[in-house]
Design an enzyme around this catalytic site. Structure first.
Site, short mmCIF file in Angstrom:
data_model
loop_
_atom_site.label_atom_id
_atom_site.label_comp_id
_atom_site.label_asym_id
_atom_site.label_seq_id
_atom_site.Cartn_x
_atom_site.Cartn_y
_atom_site.Cartn_z
N LYS A 88 0.84 -1.22 0.00
CA LYS A 88 0.00 0.00 0.00
C LYS A 88 0.86 1.25 0.00
CE LYS A 88 -3.11 -2.34 3.14
NZ LYS A 88 -3.58 -2.25 4.52
N HIS B 122 26.56 -9.71 2.98
CA HIS B 122 25.69 -10.77 3.53
C HIS B 122 26.50 -11.39 4.68
CE1 HIS B 122 22.90 -13.95 4.00
NE2 HIS B 122 22.82 -14.41 2.77
#
Ligand code: CP
Length: 307
Positions: free
Chosen positions: A86, A136
């Protein structure tokens, strides 16, 4: 026993003592994972929230399981069914989960720097589960753990990292961690994916598999990151395999007992032949197993519980 940092954003933020502490703590948790009852109450009452804005199998499931094994409550937000669709910003989403009591926020995002940005705005400990092409760190920690477990030590080992170094956050974290603990690192791949300036990191750069693999102790293969590449880095995956794929014949240039690693997911037939991936020198599934103990260690040590 705890880490000096609130967050785990980069392997570069960790001293060699920090790295040793994480590996030692993970070793203890690996013993726990071998017991009938694999769960400890160490972090009871804490809450872990996984926010993965990019797909993941290994990192997401092992963080979720690591948090459960330490008795934290765990919520994994599925971005595609969250208010992100949204238009909610990353910061507002993170503040929302913090308002619900998150102590640990594990974040994977396609943008480099996302974890660093969140860590500056959150009270919770933020753990980088992969940010763009940057780092990472927990993958590097589990790789270091696996090398140490299989070889006894990291110092002095020659590690050949092969493939798409340019787009690989795994490679960058591994390079920093391996150099910190005294390994020699070689990078191998086409010049388009391994720019020669990378030697400034303190590694050597090779454009021939035979030369780069010669007498290596560890061969670490990388996935071709098609999702982060434009076109033109190499002519085709068939060409790539012909020049840079790891086959048994190529592996013969490394030491007889060399270990074969891959962070996964693998592109079989593009960067690695199935015979090698599933062969006797492969420790690829050991890496996955060790990821659980390493992520338990990271959560535990960031909690400050061990102080
Ligand atoms: N190695 C790794 O990060 O794998 P996932 O993308 O499956 O988490």
């Amino acid at each position: 026993m705890s880490l000096s940092t609130k967050d785990l954003i980069s392997i570069r933020d960790l001293s060699s003592d920090d790295l040793e502490l994480i590996l030692e703590t993970a070793s203890g948790f690996k013993d726990v994972l071998g017991r009938d009852i694999k769960k400890v109450p160490a972090l009871r009452g804490r809450t872990t929230v996984n926010m993965f804005y990019e797909p993941s199998t290994r990192t997401r499931t092992s963080f979720e399981l690591a948090a459960k094994r330490l008795s934290t409550d765990v919520i994994s937000i599925s971005v595609s069914t969250s208010s992100v669709v949204k238009g909610e910003t990353l910061e507002d989403t993170a503040r929302t989960v913090e308002a619900l009591g998150a102590d640990f926020i594990v974040i994977r995002h396609s943008c480099s720097g996302t974890a660093h940005f969140l860590a500056r705005h959150m009270r919770a400990s933020v753990i980088n589960a992969g940010d763009g092409t940057n780092e990472h760190p927990t993958q590097a920690l589990l790789d270091l753990f696996t090398i140490r477990e299989k070889r006894g030590s990291i110092s002095g080992a020659t590690v050949a990292i092969v493939g798409d170094i340019l787009h690989s956050r795994v490679a960058k974290s591994d390079i920093y961690g391996l150099l910190n603990l005294g390994a020699h690192v070689r990078l191998i791949g086409p010049p388009t994916l391994v720019p020669s300036c990378m030697k400034d990191l303190g590694v050597t750069v090779h454009y021939s598999m035979e030369e780069g693999l010669r007498d290596a102790d560890i061969v670490m293969m990388l996935r071709i990151q098609t999702e982060r590449q434009g076109k033109g880095f190499f002519p085709s995956t068939v060409e790539y395999f012909k020049n840079w794929g790891l086959t048994d014949a190529r592996l013969a240039h490394a030491k007889k007992d060399a270990l074969v690693m891959h962070p996964g997911p693998m592109n079989r037939g593009t960067e690695i032949a199935s015979a090698v991936a599933d062969g006797p020198r492969s420790v690829i599934l050991d890496q996955v197993t060790n990821g659980l103990a390493v992520r338990m260690a990271v959560l535990y040590l960031l909690s400050g519980t061990g102080q």
